[in-house]
Scaffold this motif. Structure first.
Motif: not given
Length: 286
Positions: A140-169
């Motif tokens: 319900t909060d735009e800043l919250e959305i931004s933090e989650i999207e940024k974390a998923v995006s950062n993990a993906g761009s840095l190829n941090l597979i485990g991090v991205k997988t856990h966040l996505s799950e």
């Protein structure tokens, strides 16, 4: 805000829609479907010649779960069926359909424009949900959305597979409106932090508490912040936590899982920034 609302003659909508959907929200969502799918679909006349053929087949096969030989030949007839179904569903049916379309990212649709437009309507009509990284999530909060999207995006761009997988799950388990799994959502959020900490320390087996202590020797992390996450780790491991296979039902609720996902996403973004400033190269050892 409309003129009538600004001058106080009409009440401003203030209740976030979580377990319901008013007509303005439903029609707003339909209008996005109409602009991105229905209107261009109707222009193509025959479904066999349409760029939406695969999408329609997928809807019938996986969402409606009905006989595909009953799909109408004319796109106009398909549009009528989609509209009739859309306005007959309860709010969960509408959200299920949004999630289905968003998660498949069919090439016939301008996915970015579609998602942005849906999110605009969800925000405008005070829905408690947003499309985040291809899934509909109770945020319900735009800043919250931004933090989650940024974390998923950062993990993906840095190829941090485990991090991205856990966040996505974590997001997926939190976003399941019919059978949400808050317990395991929290587990996945904490596991994402543990994963990036293992990467930073170079120890793929280090538990979070140990890894955080090792990281504090490499990165200038405030002691209170370090202790805070060690305590959160402890919370996730206690009798009502998720790191142990418990037989009793957990009392964790949506707000617990959401808080953990937001907090863990923010901390992951924080660690990535700290590593960049210290010149620490992140490599996928976890």
């Amino acid at each position: 805000m409309r003129f009538s609302e600004r001058i106080g003659k009409k009440q401003i909508k203030s209740e976030i829609q979580i377990d319901s959907m008013d007509s303005e929200l439903r029609i707003g969502i339909w209008n996005v479907f109409y602009l991105y799918i229905i209107k261009p679909l109707e222009k193509e006349n025959y479904i066999t010649e349409s760029v939406f053929k695969n999408l329609v087949n997928r809807v019938w096969f996986s969402f409606f779960k009905e006989a595909m030989d009953q799909i109408p030949i004319y796109t106009g007839d398909i549009a009528i069926i989609l509209k009739e179904r859309f306005f007959s569903w309860d709010y969960l049916g509408v959200y299920d359909f949004i999630d289905f379309i968003a998660s498949h990212k069919d090439p016939s649709i301008n996915y970015e424009g579609f998602s942005d437009s849906i999110n605009f309507i969800l925000k405008r009509e005070l829905s408690g949900y947003r499309i985040v990284s291809g899934s509909l999530a109770p945020i319900t909060d735009e800043l919250e959305i931004s933090e989650i999207e940024k974390a998923v995006s950062n993990a993906g761009s840095l190829n941090l597979i485990g991090v991205k997988t856990h966040l996505s799950e974590a997001l997926k388990k939190l976003s399941d409106k019919k059978v949400p799994d808050y317990r395991n959502s929290v587990k996945e959020s904490i596991s994402a932090v543990e994963s990036i900490c293992q990467i930073i320390t170079g120890d793929p087996k280090a538990e979070l508490g140990k890894a955080l202590k090792l990281i504090s020797k490499k990165l200038p992390i405030h002691g209170a912040l370090e202790q805070g996450f060690i305590k959160i780790y402890g919370y996730s491991s206690d009798a009502d936590g998720i790191r142990h296979a418990l037989l009793e039902e957990s009392t964790l609720d949506q707000e617990d899982a959401l808080y953990m996902l937001i907090s863990c996403s923010s901390f992951i973004n924080y660690l990535i920034i700290k590593c960049n400033k210290q010149g620490i190269q992140l490599s996928t050892v976890s």
